[in-house]
Design a protein around this motif. Sequence first.
Motif, PDB file in Angstrom:
ATOM      1  N   VAL A   1       0.839  -1.206   0.000  1.00  0.00           N
ATOM      2  CA  VAL A   1       0.000   0.000   0.000  1.00  0.00           C
ATOM      3  C   VAL A   1       0.873   1.255   0.000  1.00  0.00           C
ATOM      4  CG1 VAL A   1      -1.626   1.349   1.389  1.00  0.00           C
ATOM      5  CG2 VAL A   1      -1.981  -1.097   1.094  1.00  0.00           C
ATOM      6  N   LEU A   2       1.893   1.278   0.842  1.00  0.00           N
ATOM      7  CA  LEU A   2       2.726   2.474   0.979  1.00  0.00           C
ATOM      8  C   LEU A   2       3.577   2.716  -0.273  1.00  0.00           C
ATOM      9  CD1 LEU A   2       3.895   2.115   4.690  1.00  0.00           C
ATOM     10  CD2 LEU A   2       2.028   3.502   3.775  1.00  0.00           C
ATOM     11  N   LEU A   3       4.016   1.657  -0.908  1.00  0.00           N
ATOM     12  CA  LEU A   3       4.874   1.812  -2.088  1.00  0.00           C
ATOM     13  C   LEU A   3       4.083   2.133  -3.347  1.00  0.00           C
ATOM     14  CD1 LEU A   3       7.265  -1.205  -1.451  1.00  0.00           C
ATOM     15  CD2 LEU A   3       7.964   1.210  -1.521  1.00  0.00           C
ATOM     16  N   HIS A   4       2.909   1.523  -3.484  1.00  0.00           N
ATOM     17  CA  HIS A   4       2.212   1.594  -4.770  1.00  0.00           C
ATOM     18  C   HIS A   4       0.800   2.166  -4.690  1.00  0.00           C
ATOM     19  CE1 HIS A   4       5.546  -0.793  -6.188  1.00  0.00           C
ATOM     20  NE2 HIS A   4       5.248  -1.762  -5.346  1.00  0.00           N
ATOM     21  N   GLY A   5       0.279   2.367  -3.485  1.00  0.00           N
ATOM     22  CA  GLY A   5      -1.084   2.877  -3.364  1.00  0.00           C
ATOM     23  C   GLY A   5      -1.197   4.321  -3.834  1.00  0.00           C
ATOM     24  N   GLU A   6      -2.364   4.647  -4.361  1.00  0.00           N
ATOM     25  CA  GLU A   6      -2.646   6.023  -4.771  1.00  0.00           C
ATOM     26  C   GLU A   6      -3.228   6.791  -3.585  1.00  0.00           C
ATOM     27  OE1 GLU A   6      -1.999   7.641  -7.598  1.00  0.00           O
ATOM     28  OE2 GLU A   6      -0.916   5.839  -8.222  1.00  0.00           O
ATOM     29  N   PRO A   7      -2.805   8.037  -3.379  1.00  0.00           N
ATOM     30  CA  PRO A   7      -3.366   8.816  -2.267  1.00  0.00           C
ATOM     31  C   PRO A   7      -4.877   8.987  -2.401  1.00  0.00           C
ATOM     32  CG  PRO A   7      -1.391   9.862  -3.124  1.00  0.00           C
ATOM     33  CD  PRO A   7      -1.745   8.769  -4.086  1.00  0.00           C
ATOM     34  N   ARG A   8      -5.563   8.823  -1.304  1.00  0.00           N
ATOM     35  CA  ARG A   8      -7.016   8.967  -1.248  1.00  0.00           C
ATOM     36  C   ARG A   8      -7.347  10.165  -0.368  1.00  0.00           C
ATOM     37  NH1 ARG A   8     -10.777   4.695   2.150  1.00  0.00           N
ATOM     38  NH2 ARG A   8     -12.738   5.885   2.071  1.00  0.00           N
ATOM     39  N   ALA A   9      -8.240  11.016  -0.810  1.00  0.00           N
ATOM     40  CA  ALA A   9      -8.626  12.195  -0.031  1.00  0.00           C
ATOM     41  C   ALA A   9      -9.674  11.812   1.008  1.00  0.00           C
ATOM     42  CB  ALA A   9      -9.167  13.283  -0.943  1.00  0.00           C
ATOM     43  N   VAL A  10      -9.389  12.108   2.283  1.00  0.00           N
ATOM     44  CA  VAL A  10     -10.341  11.839   3.359  1.00  0.00           C
ATOM     45  C   VAL A  10     -10.590  13.119   4.147  1.00  0.00           C
ATOM     46  CG1 VAL A  10      -9.631   9.429   3.541  1.00  0.00           C
ATOM     47  CG2 VAL A  10      -8.562  11.144   5.021  1.00  0.00           C
ATOM     48  N   ASP A  11     -11.693  13.115   4.872  1.00  0.00           N
ATOM     49  CA  ASP A  11     -12.059  14.266   5.700  1.00  0.00           C
ATOM     50  C   ASP A  11     -11.268  14.265   6.999  1.00  0.00           C
ATOM     51  OD1 ASP A  11     -14.012  14.493   3.724  1.00  0.00           O
ATOM     52  OD2 ASP A  11     -15.593  13.609   4.975  1.00  0.00           O
ATOM     53  N   THR A  12     -11.156  15.435   7.603  1.00  0.00           N
ATOM     54  CA  THR A  12     -10.621  15.560   8.950  1.00  0.00           C
ATOM     55  C   THR A  12     -11.606  16.381   9.790  1.00  0.00           C
ATOM     56  OG1 THR A  12      -9.348  17.563   8.431  1.00  0.00           O
ATOM     57  CG2 THR A  12      -8.242  15.439   8.108  1.00  0.00           C
ATOM     58  N   ILE A  13     -11.340  16.446  11.089  1.00  0.00           N
ATOM     59  CA  ILE A  13     -12.200  17.188  12.015  1.00  0.00           C
ATOM     60  C   ILE A  13     -11.410  18.343  12.616  1.00  0.00           C
ATOM     61  CG2 ILE A  13     -13.688  17.082  14.039  1.00  0.00           C
ATOM     62  CD1 ILE A  13     -13.702  14.029  13.760  1.00  0.00           C
ATOM     63  N   GLU A  14     -11.896  19.550  12.421  1.00  0.00           N
ATOM     64  CA  GLU A  14     -11.300  20.701  13.097  1.00  0.00           C
ATOM     65  C   GLU A  14     -11.924  20.810  14.480  1.00  0.00           C
ATOM     66  OE1 GLU A  14     -12.285  25.165  12.596  1.00  0.00           O
ATOM     67  OE2 GLU A  14     -10.643  24.776  11.194  1.00  0.00           O
ATOM     68  N   VAL A  15     -11.077  20.889  15.502  1.00  0.00           N
ATOM     69  CA  VAL A  15     -11.522  20.928  16.887  1.00  0.00           C
ATOM     70  C   VAL A  15     -11.179  22.292  17.469  1.00  0.00           C
ATOM     71  CG1 VAL A  15     -11.349  19.851  19.156  1.00  0.00           C
ATOM     72  CG2 VAL A  15     -11.066  18.452  17.091  1.00  0.00           C
ATOM     73  N   GLU A  16     -12.207  23.040  17.858  1.00  0.00           N
ATOM     74  CA  GLU A  16     -12.001  24.349  18.497  1.00  0.00           C
ATOM     75  C   GLU A  16     -12.380  24.243  19.966  1.00  0.00           C
ATOM     76  OE1 GLU A  16     -13.631  28.952  18.313  1.00  0.00           O
ATOM     77  OE2 GLU A  16     -13.957  27.633  16.598  1.00  0.00           O
ATOM     78  N   SER A  17     -11.418  24.422  20.837  1.00  0.00           N
ATOM     79  CA  SER A  17     -11.647  24.259  22.268  1.00  0.00           C
ATOM     80  C   SER A  17     -12.279  25.511  22.858  1.00  0.00           C
ATOM     81  CB  SER A  17     -10.327  23.972  22.977  1.00  0.00           C
ATOM     82  OG  SER A  17      -9.547  25.153  23.033  1.00  0.00           O
ATOM     83  N   ALA A  18     -12.593  25.409  24.154  1.00  0.00           N
ATOM     84  CA  ALA A  18     -13.184  26.544  24.863  1.00  0.00           C
ATOM     85  C   ALA A  18     -12.244  27.734  24.894  1.00  0.00           C
ATOM     86  CB  ALA A  18     -13.559  26.125  26.280  1.00  0.00           C
ATOM     87  N   ARG A  19     -10.937  27.476  24.762  1.00  0.00           N
ATOM     88  CA  ARG A  19      -9.946  28.557  24.763  1.00  0.00           C
ATOM     89  C   ARG A  19      -9.689  29.083  23.349  1.00  0.00           C
ATOM     90  NH1 ARG A  19      -5.385  25.373  27.953  1.00  0.00           N
ATOM     91  NH2 ARG A  19      -6.249  23.751  26.614  1.00  0.00           N
ATOM     92  N   HIS A  20     -10.502  28.623  22.400  1.00  0.00           N
ATOM     93  CA  HIS A  20     -10.431  29.068  21.004  1.00  0.00           C
ATOM     94  C   HIS A  20      -9.144  28.619  20.308  1.00  0.00           C
ATOM     95  CE1 HIS A  20     -14.049  31.371  21.719  1.00  0.00           C
ATOM     96  NE2 HIS A  20     -13.468  31.979  22.732  1.00  0.00           N
ATOM     97  N   THR A  21      -8.487  27.615  20.863  1.00  0.00           N
ATOM     98  CA  THR A  21      -7.375  27.009  20.140  1.00  0.00           C
ATOM     99  C   THR A  21      -7.928  25.971  19.183  1.00  0.00           C
ATOM    100  OG1 THR A  21      -7.107  25.353  21.883  1.00  0.00           O
ATOM    101  CG2 THR A  21      -5.781  27.367  22.056  1.00  0.00           C
ATOM    102  N   ARG A  22      -7.254  25.804  18.046  1.00  0.00           N
ATOM    103  CA  ARG A  22      -7.765  24.899  17.015  1.00  0.00           C
ATOM    104  C   ARG A  22      -6.714  23.868  16.624  1.00  0.00           C
ATOM    105  NH1 ARG A  22     -11.359  28.557  12.764  1.00  0.00           N
ATOM    106  NH2 ARG A  22     -12.571  29.669  14.355  1.00  0.00           N
ATOM    107  N   THR A  23      -7.161  22.630  16.533  1.00  0.00           N
ATOM    108  CA  THR A  23      -6.340  21.551  16.018  1.00  0.00           C
ATOM    109  C   THR A  23      -7.213  20.720  15.087  1.00  0.00           C
ATOM    110  OG1 THR A  23      -6.920  20.117  17.891  1.00  0.00           O
ATOM    111  CG2 THR A  23      -4.896  21.407  18.089  1.00  0.00           C
ATOM    112  N   CYS A  24      -6.604  19.761  14.404  1.00  0.00           N
ATOM    113  CA  CYS A  24      -7.361  18.833  13.568  1.00  0.00           C
ATOM    114  C   CYS A  24      -7.057  17.406  14.000  1.00  0.00           C
ATOM    115  CB  CYS A  24      -7.017  19.008  12.093  1.00  0.00           C
ATOM    116  SG  CYS A  24      -7.776  20.453  11.328  1.00  0.00           S
ATOM    117  N   VAL A  25      -8.060  16.552  13.939  1.00  0.00           N
ATOM    118  CA  VAL A  25      -7.909  15.135  14.244  1.00  0.00           C
ATOM    119  C   VAL A  25      -8.595  14.336  13.136  1.00  0.00           C
ATOM    120  CG1 VAL A  25      -7.744  15.528  16.729  1.00  0.00           C
ATOM    121  CG2 VAL A  25      -9.984  15.086  15.693  1.00  0.00           C
ATOM    122  N   LEU A  26      -8.516  12.998  13.250  1.00  0.00           N
ATOM    123  CA  LEU A  26      -8.977  12.166  12.142  1.00  0.00           C
ATOM    124  C   LEU A  26     -10.254  11.380  12.430  1.00  0.00           C
ATOM    125  CD1 LEU A  26      -5.596  10.621  10.907  1.00  0.00           C
ATOM    126  CD2 LEU A  26      -6.689  12.793  10.256  1.00  0.00           C
ATOM    127  N   GLY A  27     -10.300  10.664  13.560  1.00  0.00           N
ATOM    128  CA  GLY A  27     -11.339   9.659  13.731  1.00  0.00           C
ATOM    129  C   GLY A  27     -12.607  10.135  14.398  1.00  0.00           C
TER     130      GLY A  27
END
Length: 293
Positions: free
Chosen positions: A110-136
């Motif tokens: 998969v890593l050597l020959h697989g084609e990249p697939r576009a997937v969604d991510t989740i933007e997480v905005e905390s109570a302190r207004h900091t933002r990160t992204c996660v996957l699952g």
Amino acid sequence: MRQFTAVVNPTAGGSSGTAGLLPLARLLREAGAGLDTVYSRSLEHAREVAREVGAKGHVVLAVGGDGMAGTVGGALSGTDTVFGLVPAGRGNDFARALELPTDAPGLAKVLLHGEPRAVDTIEVESARHTRTCVLGSVYAGVDAVANRHANASRVLRGAASYYAGGLRAVLAWKPATYRITVDGIRHERTGYTVVAANSGFYGFGRKVAPGARVDDGLLDVVVIKHAPKHLFFTLMNELKTGAHVQRPEVEILRGEEIRIEADRPLPYGADGEVDATLPVTLRVRPAALKVLA
């Protein structure tokens, strides 16, 4: 031939995070690929390394569990960097959602020959207004408490740590009243947890959101409402197959922007890491990450 940089959690799965990388590394190098390895000192260090080597055109591999996958993949969200997963943790739920091979030869292919697939991510905005992204997924309630117990366990490993953590959390749980705003529509519910899922799996292979897809541009919001504790244990068992969604105590909402609040300070977790307290705002980022799968 691809140039890889592996960002390794050295303590994934409660042991050496390199164990799953060694046979894979040999296969990648024998095929002519380049492979560098960086051991992360912290989640923030892992993010920095991922962005730095990704900007150089490397395929960035996250070696570890869901925490490392979410950290590295989230850091690459919205970039052109190609992301790969080497599942070496306790849960490996995002790798499971991508149906990645678990054997080194299959994963190397998969890593050597697989084609990249576009997937969604989740933007997480905390109570302190900091933002990160996660996957699952992001989850707020008894499961976050259970995961905190599981991560702190020094005796139990793998599924056993999640079962023990879950038992401890449920026995001490008092129903929480949630305010869940989905695309501007507010819902008030009392119960055990709210899970905003991009991936169908969490908590060591539990199929919490059977209808969730990593590329549909939506988050599935699973609400497990108030029920007697003996019934909640039945629900936990049904998470193995996804049968819980047929019960009236389980409600599923869908949307692009989710805000979760509660009547008391409750912990929430994301991709296996629990280090924050409600409220939290979540937004789906459609097709934001290119992953080999």
